[in-house]
Design an enzyme around this catalytic site. Structure first.
Site, short mmCIF file in Angstrom:
data_model
loop_
_atom_site.label_atom_id
_atom_site.label_comp_id
_atom_site.label_asym_id
_atom_site.label_seq_id
_atom_site.Cartn_x
_atom_site.Cartn_y
_atom_site.Cartn_z
N ASN A 9 3.24 5.26 23.12
CA ASN A 9 3.48 4.77 21.42
C ASN A 9 2.47 5.30 20.66
OD1 ASN A 9 4.13 3.48 18.73
ND2 ASN A 9 2.91 1.61 19.83
N LYS A 11 2.72 5.23 17.34
CA LYS A 11 2.24 5.08 15.74
C LYS A 11 2.67 5.56 14.63
CE LYS A 11 -0.26 1.76 18.80
NZ LYS A 11 -1.71 1.07 18.65
N HIS A 96 5.57 -5.48 18.10
CA HIS A 96 4.21 -5.37 18.57
C HIS A 96 3.21 -5.65 17.81
CE1 HIS A 96 0.96 -2.43 18.08
NE2 HIS A 96 0.89 -1.82 19.15
N GLU A 98 1.14 -4.56 16.09
CA GLU A 98 0.68 -4.23 14.07
C GLU A 98 2.06 -4.70 13.43
OE1 GLU A 98 0.17 -0.53 15.24
OE2 GLU A 98 -1.30 -0.90 16.83
N GLU A 168 0.03 -7.50 25.18
CA GLU A 168 -1.13 -7.11 24.53
C GLU A 168 -1.61 -7.42 23.56
OE1 GLU A 168 0.21 -2.32 23.91
OE2 GLU A 168 0.83 -3.80 21.50
N GLY A 174 -6.68 -0.53 20.22
CA GLY A 174 -7.32 0.32 19.50
C GLY A 174 -8.82 0.49 19.49
N SER A 214 -6.02 -0.73 25.29
CA SER A 214 -7.62 0.95 25.13
C SER A 214 -7.04 0.99 26.79
CB SER A 214 -8.28 -0.08 24.82
OG SER A 214 -8.60 -0.59 23.42
O1 LIG Z 1 1.41 0.06 21.47
C1 LIG Z 1 -0.01 0.59 22.40
C2 LIG Z 1 -1.05 0.00 21.59
O2 LIG Z 1 -0.76 -0.89 20.57
C3 LIG Z 1 -2.10 -0.02 22.45
O3 LIG Z 1 -2.90 1.01 21.70
P1 LIG Z 1 -5.01 1.38 22.19
O4 LIG Z 1 -3.50 1.91 23.53
O5 LIG Z 1 -4.91 2.61 20.95
O6 LIG Z 1 -5.11 0.61 22.74
#
Ligand SMILES: O=C[C@H](O)COP(=O)(O)O
Length: 254
Positions: A9, A11, A96, A98, A168, A174, A214
């Protein structure tokens, strides 16, 4: 045996130029990794480009990060499942954290989007997960139960079997703070139990549940080795082609 599915992803990162150089190296690195499903989820602006590049590679598919539930209409700034499908993307990430936190998406909205995605033959990757406050208050199962029953309401077992879920924990996204393999496994096992309640045991066994939060090359093996963890939704580490390729390779080798 569920086939593992590892998704990147991106983002709100990566221009078309960034995507071009990323795929030049990533596709070489994973050319022989055909034992698992690999998905690249770029921002909408790079989706046509990424899908076109991936059309020549059978084992890596593209996906979108969001969509509207209506087919068309006066919804400025939105795009529909049909528009995503027109680009030959196969997946769409829905709900998600977010989107839920920053853009007010509710389980009801995620449910409408999930049904619209299935109707358009897109595979939804439906995200769920608790906040740190909810975990500290001992509400993990309650939160997951509410999100699952709300987001997946009214989806028949036959279609539910092909939906991908992503657990998640919000506190791990993150932050560099990953759920331990035991914490993740415990949540995934509970999710599968709820899936059996809302459909049936055979369907629950078919649904693939990704872990996200993460994920890095260093923790992939321990997480993906858990019995109910069927893949990963990777954010930050998926922006570096070599790191994401490493995550794919470690997962494929398990
Ligand atoms: O879509 C992915 C997740 O929000 C995980 O993000 P991350 O690997 O940066 O923690």
């Amino acid at each position: 045996m569920r086939k593992k599915i590892i998704a990147a992803n991106w983002k709100m990162n990566q221009t078309i130029a960034d995507a071009a150089s990323y795929l030049d190296s990533f596709l070489l690195e994973v050319a022989d990794e055909k034992r698992i499903d690999i998905v690249i989820v770029p921002p909408f602006t790079a989706l046509a480009y990424v899908s076109e590049r991936l059309s020549k590679v059978q084992h890596v598919k593209s996906g979108a990060q969001n969509m509207h539930w209506e087919k068309n209409g006066a919804f400025t700034g939105e795009i529909s499942a049909g528009m995503i499908r027109e680009l030959f993307a196969r997946y769409v990430v829905l709900g998600h954290s977010e989107r839920r936190t920053l853009f007010g998406e509710t389980d009801e909205i995620v449910n409408k989007k999930t049904k619209a995605a299935i109707a358009a033959t897109l595979t939804p990757i439906v995200c769920i997960g608790e906040t740190l406050a909810e975990r500290d208050a001992g509400q993990v199962e309650q939160v997951l139960h509410t999100q699952l029953t709300g987001s997946l309401a009214g989806i028949p077992a036959k279609e539910l079997a092909d939906v991908v879920l992503a657990y998640e924990p919000v506190w791990a996204i993150g932050t560099g703070r990953t759920a331990t393999p035991e914490q993740a496994q415990e949540a995934h096992a509970y999710i599968r139990k709820v899936l059996a309640e809302i459909s049936d045991a055979a369907t629950a066994e078919k649904v693939r549940i990704q872990y996200g939060g993460s994920v890095k090359p260093g923790n992939t093996g321990a997480l993906m080795g858990q019995p109910d963890i069927d893949g990963a939704l990777v954010g930050g580490a998926s922006l570096v082609a070599r790191d994401f390729a490493e995550i794919v390779k470690i997962s494929a080798a398990l």
